[in-house]
Motif scaffolding. Sequence first.
Motif, PDB file in Angstrom:
ATOM      1  N   ASP A  80       0.818  -1.206   0.000  1.00  0.00           N
ATOM      2  CA  ASP A  80       0.000   0.000   0.000  1.00  0.00           C
ATOM      3  C   ASP A  80       0.854   1.260   0.000  1.00  0.00           C
ATOM      4  O   ASP A  80       1.930   1.289   0.580  1.00  0.00           O
ATOM      5  CB  ASP A  80      -0.871   0.036   1.260  1.00  0.00           C
ATOM      6  N   VAL A  81       0.324   2.286  -0.644  1.00  0.00           N
ATOM      7  CA  VAL A  81       0.982   3.585  -0.645  1.00  0.00           C
ATOM      8  C   VAL A  81       0.021   4.538   0.067  1.00  0.00           C
ATOM      9  O   VAL A  81      -1.161   4.557  -0.250  1.00  0.00           O
ATOM     10  CB  VAL A  81       1.216   4.073  -2.086  1.00  0.00           C
ATOM     11  N   SER A  82       0.530   5.281   1.053  1.00  0.00           N
ATOM     12  CA  SER A  82      -0.385   6.183   1.738  1.00  0.00           C
ATOM     13  C   SER A  82       0.276   7.536   1.928  1.00  0.00           C
ATOM     14  O   SER A  82       1.499   7.665   1.868  1.00  0.00           O
ATOM     15  CB  SER A  82      -0.772   5.598   3.093  1.00  0.00           C
ATOM     16  N   ALA A  83      -0.563   8.542   2.172  1.00  0.00           N
ATOM     17  CA  ALA A  83      -0.035   9.890   2.371  1.00  0.00           C
ATOM     18  C   ALA A  83      -0.704  10.496   3.588  1.00  0.00           C
ATOM     19  O   ALA A  83      -1.884  10.264   3.837  1.00  0.00           O
ATOM     20  CB  ALA A  83      -0.333  10.733   1.140  1.00  0.00           C
ATOM     21  N   GLU A  84       0.060  11.227   4.398  1.00  0.00           N
ATOM     22  CA  GLU A  84      -0.546  11.932   5.529  1.00  0.00           C
ATOM     23  C   GLU A  84       0.190  13.258   5.732  1.00  0.00           C
ATOM     24  O   GLU A  84       1.360  13.390   5.362  1.00  0.00           O
ATOM     25  CB  GLU A  84      -0.497  11.088   6.802  1.00  0.00           C
ATOM     26  N   VAL A  85      -0.533  14.204   6.292  1.00  0.00           N
ATOM     27  CA  VAL A  85       0.079  15.503   6.566  1.00  0.00           C
ATOM     28  C   VAL A  85       0.449  15.540   8.050  1.00  0.00           C
ATOM     29  O   VAL A  85      -0.384  15.251   8.906  1.00  0.00           O
ATOM     30  CB  VAL A  85      -0.893  16.650   6.208  1.00  0.00           C
ATOM     31  N   LEU A  86       1.731  15.836   8.315  1.00  0.00           N
ATOM     32  CA  LEU A  86       2.225  15.783   9.694  1.00  0.00           C
ATOM     33  C   LEU A  86       3.018  17.045  10.022  1.00  0.00           C
ATOM     34  O   LEU A  86       3.588  17.678   9.120  1.00  0.00           O
ATOM     35  CB  LEU A  86       3.204  14.607   9.836  1.00  0.00           C
ATOM     36  N   PRO A  87       3.105  17.375  11.302  1.00  0.00           N
ATOM     37  CA  PRO A  87       4.047  18.433  11.688  1.00  0.00           C
ATOM     38  C   PRO A  87       5.449  17.982  11.278  1.00  0.00           C
ATOM     39  O   PRO A  87       5.758  16.779  11.359  1.00  0.00           O
ATOM     40  CB  PRO A  87       3.916  18.495  13.211  1.00  0.00           C
ATOM     41  N   ILE A  88       6.265  18.916  10.872  1.00  0.00           N
ATOM     42  CA  ILE A  88       7.544  18.539  10.263  1.00  0.00           C
ATOM     43  C   ILE A  88       8.423  17.683  11.188  1.00  0.00           C
ATOM     44  O   ILE A  88       9.062  16.731  10.727  1.00  0.00           O
ATOM     45  CB  ILE A  88       8.282  19.785   9.727  1.00  0.00           C
ATOM     46  N   GLU A  89       8.386  17.983  12.468  1.00  0.00           N
ATOM     47  CA  GLU A  89       9.240  17.206  13.375  1.00  0.00           C
ATOM     48  C   GLU A  89       8.783  15.749  13.447  1.00  0.00           C
ATOM     49  O   GLU A  89       9.584  14.823  13.444  1.00  0.00           O
ATOM     50  CB  GLU A  89       9.282  17.839  14.777  1.00  0.00           C
ATOM     51  N   ALA A  90       7.459  15.584  13.515  1.00  0.00           N
ATOM     52  CA  ALA A  90       6.904  14.224  13.571  1.00  0.00           C
ATOM     53  C   ALA A  90       7.299  13.453  12.308  1.00  0.00           C
ATOM     54  O   ALA A  90       7.648  12.270  12.363  1.00  0.00           O
ATOM     55  CB  ALA A  90       5.390  14.288  13.704  1.00  0.00           C
ATOM     56  N   ALA A  91       7.283  14.165  11.180  1.00  0.00           N
ATOM     57  CA  ALA A  91       7.641  13.521   9.914  1.00  0.00           C
ATOM     58  C   ALA A  91       9.098  13.080   9.949  1.00  0.00           C
ATOM     59  O   ALA A  91       9.443  11.964   9.549  1.00  0.00           O
ATOM     60  CB  ALA A  91       7.405  14.478   8.761  1.00  0.00           C
ATOM     61  N   LYS A 118       9.684  10.005  11.934  1.00  0.00           N
ATOM     62  CA  LYS A 118       9.281   8.762  11.250  1.00  0.00           C
ATOM     63  C   LYS A 118      10.348   8.285  10.272  1.00  0.00           C
ATOM     64  O   LYS A 118      10.223   7.219   9.668  1.00  0.00           O
ATOM     65  CB  LYS A 118       7.985   8.995  10.461  1.00  0.00           C
ATOM     66  N   GLY A 119      11.349   9.117  10.057  1.00  0.00           N
ATOM     67  CA  GLY A 119      12.426   8.726   9.137  1.00  0.00           C
ATOM     68  C   GLY A 119      12.181   9.160   7.711  1.00  0.00           C
ATOM     69  O   GLY A 119      12.855   8.703   6.780  1.00  0.00           O
ATOM     70  N   ALA A 120      11.210  10.080   7.486  1.00  0.00           N
ATOM     71  CA  ALA A 120      10.924  10.512   6.117  1.00  0.00           C
ATOM     72  C   ALA A 120      12.106  11.288   5.553  1.00  0.00           C
ATOM     73  O   ALA A 120      12.707  12.106   6.244  1.00  0.00           O
ATOM     74  CB  ALA A 120       9.665  11.364   6.093  1.00  0.00           C
ATOM     75  N   LYS A 147      12.447  23.867   0.548  1.00  0.00           N
ATOM     76  CA  LYS A 147      12.000  24.554   1.772  1.00  0.00           C
ATOM     77  C   LYS A 147      10.683  23.925   2.193  1.00  0.00           C
ATOM     78  O   LYS A 147       9.828  23.647   1.365  1.00  0.00           O
ATOM     79  CB  LYS A 147      11.772  26.032   1.472  1.00  0.00           C
ATOM     80  N   TYR A 148      10.544  23.693   3.496  1.00  0.00           N
ATOM     81  CA  TYR A 148       9.302  23.081   3.958  1.00  0.00           C
ATOM     82  C   TYR A 148       8.617  23.973   4.970  1.00  0.00           C
ATOM     83  O   TYR A 148       9.272  24.714   5.713  1.00  0.00           O
ATOM     84  CB  TYR A 148       9.580  21.711   4.580  1.00  0.00           C
ATOM     85  N   GLY A 149       7.294  23.903   5.055  1.00  0.00           N
ATOM     86  CA  GLY A 149       6.530  24.672   6.043  1.00  0.00           C
ATOM     87  C   GLY A 149       6.475  23.913   7.363  1.00  0.00           C
ATOM     88  O   GLY A 149       7.184  22.919   7.559  1.00  0.00           O
ATOM     89  N   ALA A 150       5.572  24.347   8.233  1.00  0.00           N
ATOM     90  CA  ALA A 150       5.457  23.708   9.542  1.00  0.00           C
ATOM     91  C   ALA A 150       4.859  22.313   9.431  1.00  0.00           C
ATOM     92  O   ALA A 150       5.130  21.429  10.222  1.00  0.00           O
ATOM     93  CB  ALA A 150       4.600  24.578  10.458  1.00  0.00           C
ATOM     94  N   GLU A 151       4.024  22.163   8.396  1.00  0.00           N
ATOM     95  CA  GLU A 151       3.426  20.847   8.178  1.00  0.00           C
ATOM     96  C   GLU A 151       3.866  20.321   6.825  1.00  0.00           C
ATOM     97  O   GLU A 151       4.009  21.092   5.869  1.00  0.00           O
ATOM     98  CB  GLU A 151       1.904  20.977   8.180  1.00  0.00           C
ATOM     99  N   ILE A 186       9.858   6.230   2.452  1.00  0.00           N
ATOM    100  CA  ILE A 186       9.077   7.249   3.145  1.00  0.00           C
ATOM    101  C   ILE A 186       9.733   8.594   2.862  1.00  0.00           C
ATOM    102  O   ILE A 186      10.923   8.783   3.098  1.00  0.00           O
ATOM    103  CB  ILE A 186       8.905   6.928   4.656  1.00  0.00           C
ATOM    104  N   GLU A 187       8.961   9.501   2.256  1.00  0.00           N
ATOM    105  CA  GLU A 187       9.540  10.768   1.772  1.00  0.00           C
ATOM    106  C   GLU A 187       8.589  11.922   1.991  1.00  0.00           C
ATOM    107  O   GLU A 187       7.368  11.743   1.946  1.00  0.00           O
ATOM    108  CB  GLU A 187       9.789  10.681   0.258  1.00  0.00           C
ATOM    109  N   PHE A 188       9.144  13.103   2.152  1.00  0.00           N
ATOM    110  CA  PHE A 188       8.353  14.331   2.113  1.00  0.00           C
ATOM    111  C   PHE A 188       7.949  14.498   0.651  1.00  0.00           C
ATOM    112  O   PHE A 188       8.820  14.485  -0.228  1.00  0.00           O
ATOM    113  CB  PHE A 188       9.225  15.551   2.453  1.00  0.00           C
ATOM    114  N   CYS A 189       6.674  14.673   0.363  1.00  0.00           N
ATOM    115  CA  CYS A 189       6.312  14.813  -1.053  1.00  0.00           C
ATOM    116  C   CYS A 189       4.890  15.318  -1.226  1.00  0.00           C
ATOM    117  O   CYS A 189       3.970  14.830  -0.585  1.00  0.00           O
ATOM    118  CB  CYS A 189       6.449  13.468  -1.764  1.00  0.00           C
TER     119      CYS A 189
END
Length: 946
Positions: free
Chosen positions: A645-656, A659-661, A668-672, A686-689
Motif C-alpha cells: 500500500d501507498v499512503s499519504a498523511e500531513v504531519l508536523p515537520i518534526e513528527a515527519a 518517522k524517518g521521512a 523549503k518546507y513549512g510547519a506541516e 518514506i519521503e516528504f512529497c
Amino acid sequence: MKKTTRSAAQTWTLAALRKAWIEFFAEKQHMQLPSAGLIPAGDPTLLFTTAGMVQFKAYFAGTETPPSKRVATIQKCLRTTDLGNVGRTDRHLTFFEMLGNFSFGDYFKREAILWAWEFSTQKLGIDPERIYVSVYLDDDEAEAIWHKEVGVPLERIKRLGKADNWWGPAGDSGACGPCSELYLDRGPQICKTCNCSDKSACGLGGEGDRFMEYWNLVFNQFHQDTSGKLHPLPQTGIDTGSGLERVAALLNNLDSVFDTDEMRRIITRIEDLTAELRADKTRVVYAPANKEPFRVLTDHARAAAFAIGDGIYPGATGRGYVIRRIIRRAAMFARELGVFEPILFRLVDTIAEIYGPFYPALADKRADIAKRLRLEEERFLHTLDQGLGRLDELLAEHKRGDAKTFRGDDAFLLYDTFGFPIEMTIELAEKAGLQVDMARFEACMEEQRKKAAAASRWKDLTLPADLPLKSDRATQFAGYDSPTGKANALALIRDGKSVAALSAGESGFVILDRTPFYAEGGGQQGDAGQLTSGAGAVFEVSDTQKNGGFFLHIGELKSGVLNVGDEVSAHIDEERRQGLTRHHSATHLLNNALRAALGDHVLQTGSLVAPDYLRFDFSHPEKVDAVALARVEAQVNTAIQKAADVSAEVLPIEAARKKGAVATFGEKYGAEVRVVSMGDSGGLSIEFCGGCHVRNTGDIGFFHITRETSPGAGNRRIEALAGDRVLEYFQESLNELHAKVGAHNERVQRALDGAPVPEGEALYLKNDLPDLAAAALKRASDVLPLHENMEAMRARLQNAEKRLHKLEKETQSRKAGAIFDRADELLAAAESAGEIRVVAGVFADQDADSLRKLGDRLKEKGRGVAALLGATTARGPLLLYMADKKAVDQGLDAAALVRATAGLIGGGGGGRPDMAQAGGKSAERLEEAVAEAKRIALTQLSGAGK
Ligand code: SER
C-alpha cells in the motif's frame, strides 16, 4: 443447402472448419504451426500481420530454415485499409482468420491445386460444378493442371491480369508470384440483387457477388526488392490463403460472414447489452435496418481485443493510432443502437470464451484487455457528445451554404478538440454528401505543430498587476483522489492581461478556485486535460503551473466563450496522470534503492517526473556500474511485486522527521509536510512529497533503468521507465534486435555464398528471444532476466559481426582472386584490331576494386590492351573500361565508350580516355553493354588504323 436462419444449426461451425483444415493438411504431411502475433516480428515496413505468409517471409527468401518444408496454419490477420466499408457490406472484416498451407521449396503448383480441389470437393463437400477458377495471364501450366488433371472445363477457367492474379509482396519487399483463385458460384439469382454497376462484368474478378472468391493459391517464384525489382527465388514456394469466416458463410449458404456461428454469439451479446445499457432498457434485436452498427461493433471488438492482446495499445501514432481509430469508430456506431456507455470492453469476456480455445493467450489477458479498452472508450466518450453536437451544427451550416466541401478547419477542430480521427470525420462527412478539404486540414495540423513547439518555449507565468484576486483566494488542489471536479473560473489571463472572457481560438491561463489539475512541482509535470462549461465552452489545458498559490491552467479555448465567474467541469487527462503517478512512485522506490545500494550519502539533487519517463539526479562521486544498476533495478521491481500500500498523511515537520521521512536536498518546507509512505511503516520508502502517487506499488507494473550518465561533477543521473512504457520500450528494442539478427543472418548467407560454414565459427545466430515483450514480462521480476537475455544477444551479435566482417573480406578476395587468375584466358580470347587486343568480360558478384585490379593486370600483361569489363556488385551493375597508352594512342576512348553504352544498363558515368566507369540499374543488360562497347572499340581502333 437451405438458407440458415438465426436459430437454425449451421452445417459448418467455424470450429469444425478449423479442425477439418488442420487434419486434412496433417494427412498431407504438413506441420501445424501456431498463429503469429498481429505485430509482424522484425518487419518494420508492415503495420500488421495481414496474411498467413507474413511470418514465413524469411523461409520463402531462403534466409532462414523452416522447421518443416510443409506447413499449415490458421493465422489471425488484421487488414485496415477498408475500415470505412466494415459494417456496410456483407463480407468486409478488419480482423479475420486465414487458413493457409505452405511449401518452402517442396511441392509446387500441381499439389497445391490438386489438394485445394480435394479439400473443397471431398472435405467441404462443395459441388464441383459450382467451382470456377482463375489463373494468371500466361500461366499455361496452372491452366493445364486445372483442366487436364482436375477436369475443370475451360469455360470455368478464366485468365486474369496482375490486379487479380498476382500476389505480393507483403510489405515493401519479399516473396511474390502469380496466383490462382477458387470461386464459388452462388447462382444467377444473386445477380439480380447485387449492386454491381455492369451486369456483364458480374463474373470472376468483376465487382458482383455471384462468384465469391474463397481461396487464393500463390505460386511464389520471385523475390521483389524494395526498388520493385524481381529476382528469381532460390527455390519456389506455395502460399495459400482462405478466409475462415468467408468459407463458413459460403458453406452454410449465408449472405454474410456476420451470420457465422461465432460472430452470431458476439451479436447476441451486443443485443443483451443494449437491454442493459440503453436508457429505456429495451433490447435491440439485430435486423436488416440496424445491421451496420451491429456489424461494426462485432468486427471492431474482435479487432481491438486481439490487437491489445498482442501488445498493440491505443495511442497517438502508428499501430496504436489505427487501433484507436477502430475503437472510436465503434463508439460512434454504438450510439445508433442507443448505447452511450462504453460497450466494447463488455464484449471481451464473450470474445475470450469463443476464441480462448484456439488462442489461449487472449483468454489469459482478458482482464488487461478489458481494462485498456474501457479506459480508451471512456476517454473518447467524454468528448464525443459535444463533438457530435458540434458536427451536426457544422453539417447544417455547410448544407445551408450548399457546400460540397467540408472545411478543413472544422475537420481539424473535431480532431483536435473532440478526438475525432480524421478518417471518421471523412466517413461522417461523406454520409452527408461532403468531401473534407484535406489540404487545409493538413495545413492546420502543421500550424498546430508549430504552435506547440512555440508554446513549449514560452513559460512566462507572471501574473498581471490588475489581477482581481487576492492571495487568500489561492487555488485549492482537489486532485489526489479524483480526476474530475466542478469549479469556478476566478480569473482569465490573456497576453499577460486580466480579461473578462476568452473566446474561441484564444490562448491564455484560467485560474480556478479549486481544481483536480496538479500544477508542476516537486519534479512532477503539470496535468493536461479539459475545462468545459455548461454553455459549451471547451478549454484544452496543455499544462498546469503554479504562481504563488494560484494554479494556472494553460491552454486554448477551442470553442464557445468562457467568462470570469462561469462554472466549469474540470477533467484531467487520466492516462497522462496515470503515467505521472507511476513514474513518481517509481522515483521514490528508486531513491530508496539507491541509498540501500550505494550508501546514505545519496541525496536527491534533481528530479523530473514525466508521464512517459523519469530522470533522477543524485549526489554520488563515481559512475554506477552495471552490476549495481541491475541490483537497484531489481530492488525496485521487488518492491513493485510486493504490491504494498501507498499512503499519504500531513504531519508536523518534526513528527515527519522522526518517522524517518527523507527530505529533498535544497527544498523549503513549512510547519506541516505531506509524507508519502510505501509498505508497512514506510519500509519500502518514506519521503516528504506533495506529488501524486499510485495507491499500491503493484500499480507501477514494471521498472527499468535505461541510462546512467552524469549531469555535472559529483552527481549522477538515472533515466528510467515505469509501467507500460517498459513494455513498449522492450517491444521496440526487441523489434530492433530481431531485425538486426535477421539482417546479420542474411549477410552470413550472402558471405558464405554456398561455401561451407568455417569450422568452430558460430556465424549464424540462433535467435531465442521472444517476439513479444508482453509474453516475457508477466511480472516485475521478469524485467532483469529479459534485459540480460537481450544484452547477451547483443554481445553475441557484436562478436559474430566481427567474424562476419572477416569472412566477407575473405570471400571478396577469393572472388577477386578468381577473376584475377583469368587474365591469361581472357587475353587469349580477345579480339584484335591491329596491334590492340580488345578484352571483354562480364563477372558476377565483384566490386569496383577487384575489377580495376583485373584491368591493371590485363594492361600489364598485354601491352596494347583495351579491357572492357562489366560486373554485378552489391551496389548494382558496373561497367569499367580501361585502356593502356598504346590503345589510347590508336584512338580508343574509354569515356566515349561509357557514354555510348551506360544507357543500356540504365545508368551513367564518365572518365578519361584511359579509364572510365558507369553504374546503373539493369544488370541483365550488362552483357549487351559490354558487347556494344566492344563493337564500338573495334571500330574506333580500326578507324585510327586507317
Ligand atoms: N498471401 C495470399 C493472400 O493473402 C495467400 O495466402 O491472399
